[in-house]
Design a protein around this motif. Structure first.
Motif, PDB file in Angstrom:
ATOM      1  N   ILE A  37     -11.417   0.826  18.406  1.00 49.81           N
ATOM      2  CA  ILE A  37     -11.619   0.359  17.575  1.00 49.81           C
ATOM      3  C   ILE A  37     -10.653  -0.708  18.394  1.00 49.81           C
ATOM      4  O   ILE A  37      -9.526  -0.697  18.667  1.00 49.81           O
ATOM      5  N   TRP A  47     -14.101  -1.277  13.386  1.00 45.07           N
ATOM      6  CA  TRP A  47     -14.909   0.339  14.481  1.00 45.07           C
ATOM      7  C   TRP A  47     -15.710  -0.909  15.220  1.00 45.07           C
ATOM      8  O   TRP A  47     -16.365  -1.591  14.718  1.00 45.07           O
ATOM      9  N   PRO A  99     -16.026   9.426  14.680  1.00 44.86           N
ATOM     10  CA  PRO A  99     -15.563  10.093  13.513  1.00 44.86           C
ATOM     11  C   PRO A  99     -16.696  11.178  13.349  1.00 44.86           C
ATOM     12  O   PRO A  99     -16.177  11.675  11.903  1.00 44.86           O
ATOM     13  N   PHE A 100     -16.989  12.020  13.888  1.00 50.46           N
ATOM     14  CA  PHE A 100     -18.032  13.049  13.281  1.00 50.46           C
ATOM     15  C   PHE A 100     -16.948  14.202  15.005  1.00 50.46           C
ATOM     16  O   PHE A 100     -17.223  13.749  15.835  1.00 50.46           O
ATOM     17  N   GLN A 104     -16.337  17.595  11.519  1.00 49.00           N
ATOM     18  CA  GLN A 104     -15.944  16.867  10.057  1.00 49.00           C
ATOM     19  C   GLN A 104     -15.061  15.681  10.019  1.00 49.00           C
ATOM     20  O   GLN A 104     -15.884  14.767  11.458  1.00 49.00           O
ATOM     21  N   TYR A 105     -15.609  14.697   9.452  1.00 50.62           N
ATOM     22  CA  TYR A 105     -15.505  13.649   9.650  1.00 50.62           C
ATOM     23  C   TYR A 105     -14.265  12.199   9.535  1.00 50.62           C
ATOM     24  O   TYR A 105     -13.614  12.760   8.491  1.00 50.62           O
ATOM     25  N   ARG A 106     -13.751  12.255  10.945  1.00 48.20           N
ATOM     26  CA  ARG A 106     -12.304  11.949  10.492  1.00 48.20           C
ATOM     27  C   ARG A 106     -12.263  11.156  12.182  1.00 48.20           C
ATOM     28  O   ARG A 106     -13.004  11.152  13.084  1.00 48.20           O
ATOM     29  N   LEU A 107     -11.560  10.626  12.382  1.00 46.85           N
ATOM     30  CA  LEU A 107     -11.046   9.462  13.713  1.00 46.85           C
ATOM     31  C   LEU A 107      -9.793  10.761  13.945  1.00 46.85           C
ATOM     32  O   LEU A 107      -8.590   9.936  13.399  1.00 46.85           O
ATOM     33  N   ASP A 108      -9.912  11.429  14.327  1.00 46.70           N
ATOM     34  CA  ASP A 108      -8.223  12.306  14.954  1.00 46.70           C
ATOM     35  C   ASP A 108      -8.081  12.481  15.819  1.00 46.70           C
ATOM     36  O   ASP A 108      -9.204  13.845  15.985  1.00 46.70           O
ATOM     37  N   TRP A 110      -5.512   9.567  17.152  1.00 47.54           N
ATOM     38  CA  TRP A 110      -6.125   8.236  18.011  1.00 47.54           C
ATOM     39  C   TRP A 110      -5.275   8.192  20.030  1.00 47.54           C
ATOM     40  O   TRP A 110      -3.899   8.613  19.849  1.00 47.54           O
ATOM     41  N   GLY A 111      -5.758   6.905  20.863  1.00 47.89           N
ATOM     42  CA  GLY A 111      -4.395   6.916  21.739  1.00 47.89           C
ATOM     43  C   GLY A 111      -3.187   5.350  20.745  1.00 47.89           C
ATOM     44  O   GLY A 111      -3.397   5.535  20.139  1.00 47.89           O
TER      45      GLY A 111
ATOM     46  N   TYR B  38      -5.808   6.525   6.312  1.00 50.17           N
ATOM     47  CA  TYR B  38      -4.976   6.564   7.723  1.00 50.17           C
ATOM     48  C   TYR B  38      -3.733   5.653   7.183  1.00 50.17           C
ATOM     49  O   TYR B  38      -3.747   5.180   6.650  1.00 50.17           O
ATOM     50  N   GLU B  52     -12.372  13.898   4.339  1.00 56.59           N
ATOM     51  CA  GLU B  52     -13.361  14.341   3.648  1.00 56.59           C
ATOM     52  C   GLU B  52     -13.136  14.107   2.052  1.00 56.59           C
ATOM     53  O   GLU B  52     -12.652  14.768   1.489  1.00 56.59           O
TER      54      GLU B  52
END
Lengths: 120, 111
Positions: A37, A47, A99-100, A104-108, A110-111, B38, B52
């Motif tokens: 991103i 993204w 993102p998956f 779970q759909y999440r972005l986590d 991050w650098g 975020y 979600e």
């Protein structure tokens, strides 16, 4: 817990190719998807694309012609190459899990991000 | 594909509740329960607050909650604190073009 760290040159010349590395620690890159991103100064998040350890890759169509992503599972790293750079590519570049992540759909996480400046 | 639509700025008094909206289409926010939020403080990395639609990661204060109605998702912060100031971005899965789309961001000011 999983941590990510970007690395690469802070200054790149116009028309050249940017190469960035994201190193994953505290977990295996073989699970989940992994994203790049970017965020120009003072602007929002964009993204770039995502990759899995089996090299299932999806790029943002707006950048697809210039982007290449790859992965090295032996080093727990994934990579971004962005070609034909212009000043508009100047941004902080982040890598993130997702993102998956599992189902779970999440972005986590991050650098911390790396600032890339395109300038001669 | 255009970004999801968020208000540029929102403000609220300390202790008050505020809501940030995120409007998309049937192809993203309205079609899937894959909306995340975020928080980003100046010069810092974005932090996942909600995923979600309404799930809170461990460690995130229960003052943060998420919901969705039709094509609009919302992030509500109750008992606003000074440390909540920053930029907030929504994000959704989309079936059109890119599979990840962000909102333009909302600057939250605590008065």
């Amino acid at each position: 817990q999983v941590q990510l760290q970007e690395s690469g040159p802070g200054l790149v010349k116009p028309s050249e190719t940017l190469s960035l590395t994201c190193t994953v620690s505290g977990g295996s890159i073989r699970s989940d998807y992994w994203s790049w991103i970017r965020q120009p100064a003072g602007k929002g998040l964009e993204w770039i694309g995502r990759i899995s350890s089996s090299e299932n890759i999806y790029y943002n169509p707006s950048l697809k012609s210039r982007v290449t992503m790859s992965v090295d599972t032996s080093k727990n790293q994934f990579f971004l190459k962005l070609a034909s750079l212009t000043a508009a590519d100047t941004a902080v570049y982040y890598c993130a899990r997702g993102p998956f992540s599992g189902t779970q759909y999440r972005l986590d996480p991050w650098g911390q991000g790396t600032l890339v400046t395109v300038s001669s | 594909q255009s970004a999801l639509t968020q208000p540029a700025s929102v403000s609220g008094s300390l202790g008050q509740s505020i809501t940030i909206s995120c409007t998309g289409t049937n192809n993203d926010v309205g079609g899937y329960n894959y909306v995340s939020w975020y928080q980003q403080h100046p010069g810092k990395t974005p932090k996942l607050m909600i995923y979600e639609v309404s799930n809170r990661p461990s460690g995130v204060s229960n003052r943060f909650s998420g919901s969705k109605s039709g094509n609009t998702a919302s992030l509500t912060i109750s008992g606003l604190q000074a440390e909540d100031e920053g930029d907030y971005y929504c994000c959704s899965y989309t079936s059109v073009s890119t599979i990840v789309i962000f909102g333009g961001g909302t600057k939250l000011t605590a008065l």
